[in-house]
Design a protein around this motif. Structure first.
Motif, PDB file in Angstrom:
ATOM      1  N   ALA B   1       0.855  -1.194   0.000  1.00  0.00           N
ATOM      2  CA  ALA B   1       0.000   0.000   0.000  1.00  0.00           C
ATOM      3  C   ALA B   1       0.888   1.239   0.000  1.00  0.00           C
ATOM      4  N   GLN B   2       0.369   2.309  -0.544  1.00  0.00           N
ATOM      5  CA  GLN B   2       1.101   3.562  -0.586  1.00  0.00           C
ATOM      6  C   GLN B   2       0.193   4.679  -0.125  1.00  0.00           C
ATOM      7  N   SER B   3       0.775   5.661   0.548  1.00  0.00           N
ATOM      8  CA  SER B   3       0.002   6.813   0.992  1.00  0.00           C
ATOM      9  C   SER B   3       0.922   8.016   1.084  1.00  0.00           C
ATOM     10  N   VAL B   4       0.306   9.183   1.091  1.00  0.00           N
ATOM     11  CA  VAL B   4       1.064  10.427   1.189  1.00  0.00           C
ATOM     12  C   VAL B   4       0.279  11.401   2.049  1.00  0.00           C
ATOM     13  N   ALA B   5       0.976  12.201   2.835  1.00  0.00           N
ATOM     14  CA  ALA B   5       0.334  13.172   3.706  1.00  0.00           C
ATOM     15  C   ALA B   5       0.954  14.545   3.527  1.00  0.00           C
ATOM     16  N   GLN B   6       0.105  15.516   3.400  1.00  0.00           N
ATOM     17  CA  GLN B   6       0.539  16.912   3.410  1.00  0.00           C
ATOM     18  C   GLN B   6      -0.089  17.524   4.657  1.00  0.00           C
ATOM     19  N   PRO B   7       0.681  17.685   5.699  1.00  0.00           N
ATOM     20  CA  PRO B   7       0.106  18.028   6.998  1.00  0.00           C
ATOM     21  C   PRO B   7      -0.462  19.437   7.108  1.00  0.00           C
ATOM     22  N   GLU B   8      -0.111  20.294   6.171  1.00  0.00           N
ATOM     23  CA  GLU B   8      -0.589  21.681   6.242  1.00  0.00           C
ATOM     24  C   GLU B   8      -1.548  21.967   5.090  1.00  0.00           C
ATOM     25  N   ASP B   9      -2.758  22.418   5.442  1.00  0.00           N
ATOM     26  CA  ASP B   9      -3.705  22.816   4.401  1.00  0.00           C
ATOM     27  C   ASP B   9      -3.257  24.118   3.747  1.00  0.00           C
ATOM     28  N   GLN B  10      -2.612  24.970   4.547  1.00  0.00           N
ATOM     29  CA  GLN B  10      -2.272  26.301   4.071  1.00  0.00           C
ATOM     30  C   GLN B  10      -0.897  26.697   4.602  1.00  0.00           C
ATOM     31  N   VAL B  11      -0.117  27.343   3.739  1.00  0.00           N
ATOM     32  CA  VAL B  11       1.173  27.903   4.132  1.00  0.00           C
ATOM     33  C   VAL B  11       1.209  29.353   3.655  1.00  0.00           C
ATOM     34  N   ASN B  12       1.542  30.242   4.580  1.00  0.00           N
ATOM     35  CA  ASN B  12       1.638  31.658   4.238  1.00  0.00           C
ATOM     36  C   ASN B  12       3.070  32.130   4.457  1.00  0.00           C
ATOM     37  N   VAL B  13       3.620  32.801   3.456  1.00  0.00           N
ATOM     38  CA  VAL B  13       4.967  33.352   3.584  1.00  0.00           C
ATOM     39  C   VAL B  13       5.000  34.743   2.954  1.00  0.00           C
ATOM     40  N   ALA B  14       5.965  35.522   3.365  1.00  0.00           N
ATOM     41  CA  ALA B  14       6.158  36.840   2.763  1.00  0.00           C
ATOM     42  C   ALA B  14       7.086  36.717   1.565  1.00  0.00           C
ATOM     43  N   GLU B  15       6.827  37.547   0.578  1.00  0.00           N
ATOM     44  CA  GLU B  15       7.664  37.546  -0.627  1.00  0.00           C
ATOM     45  C   GLU B  15       9.127  37.767  -0.232  1.00  0.00           C
ATOM     46  N   GLY B  16      10.001  36.970  -0.845  1.00  0.00           N
ATOM     47  CA  GLY B  16      11.420  37.086  -0.555  1.00  0.00           C
ATOM     48  C   GLY B  16      11.909  36.141   0.532  1.00  0.00           C
ATOM     49  N   ASN B  17      10.968  35.626   1.322  1.00  0.00           N
ATOM     50  CA  ASN B  17      11.335  34.666   2.371  1.00  0.00           C
ATOM     51  C   ASN B  17      11.391  33.256   1.805  1.00  0.00           C
ATOM     52  N   PRO B  18      12.141  32.372   2.473  1.00  0.00           N
ATOM     53  CA  PRO B  18      12.142  30.985   2.012  1.00  0.00           C
ATOM     54  C   PRO B  18      10.809  30.303   2.323  1.00  0.00           C
ATOM     55  N   LEU B  19      10.465  29.323   1.496  1.00  0.00           N
ATOM     56  CA  LEU B  19       9.223  28.592   1.734  1.00  0.00           C
ATOM     57  C   LEU B  19       9.495  27.093   1.797  1.00  0.00           C
ATOM     58  N   THR B  20       8.674  26.421   2.571  1.00  0.00           N
ATOM     59  CA  THR B  20       8.701  24.959   2.657  1.00  0.00           C
ATOM     60  C   THR B  20       7.281  24.446   2.668  1.00  0.00           C
ATOM     61  N   VAL B  21       6.999  23.493   1.814  1.00  0.00           N
ATOM     62  CA  VAL B  21       5.720  22.794   1.811  1.00  0.00           C
ATOM     63  C   VAL B  21       6.033  21.333   2.114  1.00  0.00           C
ATOM     64  N   LYS B  22       5.397  20.825   3.164  1.00  0.00           N
ATOM     65  CA  LYS B  22       5.783  19.512   3.683  1.00  0.00           C
ATOM     66  C   LYS B  22       5.021  18.356   3.057  1.00  0.00           C
ATOM     67  N   CYS B  23       5.718  17.219   2.977  1.00  0.00           N
ATOM     68  CA  CYS B  23       5.123  15.998   2.441  1.00  0.00           C
ATOM     69  C   CYS B  23       5.803  14.802   3.088  1.00  0.00           C
ATOM     70  N   THR B  24       5.017  13.874   3.591  1.00  0.00           N
ATOM     71  CA  THR B  24       5.541  12.601   4.064  1.00  0.00           C
ATOM     72  C   THR B  24       4.823  11.487   3.339  1.00  0.00           C
ATOM     73  N   TYR B  25       5.464  10.334   3.248  1.00  0.00           N
ATOM     74  CA  TYR B  25       4.901   9.258   2.442  1.00  0.00           C
ATOM     75  C   TYR B  25       5.084   7.917   3.130  1.00  0.00           C
ATOM     76  N   SER B  26       4.374   6.928   2.604  1.00  0.00           N
ATOM     77  CA  SER B  26       4.526   5.557   3.064  1.00  0.00           C
ATOM     78  C   SER B  26       4.391   4.636   1.867  1.00  0.00           C
ATOM     79  N   VAL B  27       5.377   3.783   1.665  1.00  0.00           N
ATOM     80  CA  VAL B  27       5.333   2.782   0.596  1.00  0.00           C
ATOM     81  C   VAL B  27       5.935   1.489   1.109  1.00  0.00           C
ATOM     82  N   SER B  28       5.626   0.410   0.441  1.00  0.00           N
ATOM     83  CA  SER B  28       6.191  -0.870   0.858  1.00  0.00           C
ATOM     84  C   SER B  28       7.519  -1.144   0.163  1.00  0.00           C
ATOM     85  N   GLY B  29       7.710  -0.538  -1.007  1.00  0.00           N
ATOM     86  CA  GLY B  29       8.955  -0.722  -1.742  1.00  0.00           C
ATOM     87  C   GLY B  29       9.733   0.581  -1.789  1.00  0.00           C
TER      88      GLY B  29
END
Lengths: 112, 113
Positions: B1-29
């Motif tokens: 089975a495989q699954s993926v999670a994006q824990p944040e519905d919304q991310v707000n950043v100011a222009e010029g700042n660094p951004l990160t959008v998170k993702c975690t996953y689960s797979v058997s292979g």
């Protein structure tokens, strides 16, 4: 390449009518996917084909939905009869060797 | 089975700042990992992918993502955000033995001037 082509771009129909959505994948791609996107349910995979053969249709919501891929350059998604809850944006996507998918612009379906 | 999670519905950043959008996953292979972006009234657009090799993957529009096997994560990053980066971002995973990708629920990125 023109990318994935979908038609029509917009469809408004009345409940009970038959709706047919069309998709032309990118030439040379051997996998084709149909998705539905709504605010409530997000992006849902309905069905996918590999080399024109349906592989997984577990996402098709009901028997009212059917999909065909008669050749490598054409696929249809049919809803008969349509219901208001079928209103959504339907995307077609294609990929080569199951790598990244290329999405079409979508068909916005409204069932009144 | 495989699954993926994006824990944040919304991310707000100011222009010029660094951004990160998170993702975690689960797979058997072994995972194939993808990021897509969707602008309003458009289809999803491929940004970048990890198949094998370097853990840091560079993609379109200055985006990059880092594959972390021990944390089963594949976070999307950009050193300096632009207002035009505002969009809906999807992470997707495919097990090497699977025929289809599983998409996350999406994260709405808003970059404010």
């Amino acid at each position: 390449d023109a990318g994935v082509i979908q038609s029509p771009r917009h469809e408004v129909t009345e409940m009970g009518q038959e709706v047919t959505l069309r998709c032309k994948p990118i030439s040379g791609h051997n996998s084709l996917f149909w998705y539905r996107q709504t605010m409530m349910r997000g992006l849902e995979l309905l069905i996918y084909f590999n080399n024109n053969v349906p592989i997984d249709d577990s996402g098709m919501p009901e028997d009212r939905f059917s999909a065909k891929m008669p050749n490598a350059s054409f696929s249809t998604l049919k809803i008969q009869p349509s219901e208001p809850r079928d209103s959504a944006v339907y995307f077609c996507a294609s990929s080569a060797l199951l790598n990244e998918q290329f999405f079409g612009p979508g068909t916005r379906l409204t069932v009144l | 089975a495989q699954s993926v999670a994006q824990p944040e519905d919304q991310v707000n950043v100011a222009e010029g700042n660094p951004l990160t959008v998170k993702c975690t996953y689960s797979v058997s292979g072994n995972p194939y990992l993808f990021w897509y972006v969707q602008y309003p009234n458009r289809g999803l657009q491929f940004l970048l992918k990890y198949i094998t090799g370097d853990n840091l993957v560079k993609g379109s529009y200055g985006f990059e993502a880092e594959f972390n096997k021990s944390q089963t994560s594949f976070h999307l990053k950009k050193p300096s955000a632009l207002v035009s980066d505002s969009a809906l971002y999807f992470c997707a995973v495919r097990d090497t033995n699977a025929g289809k990708s599983t998409f996350g629920d999406g994260t709405t990125l808003t970059v404010k001037p």
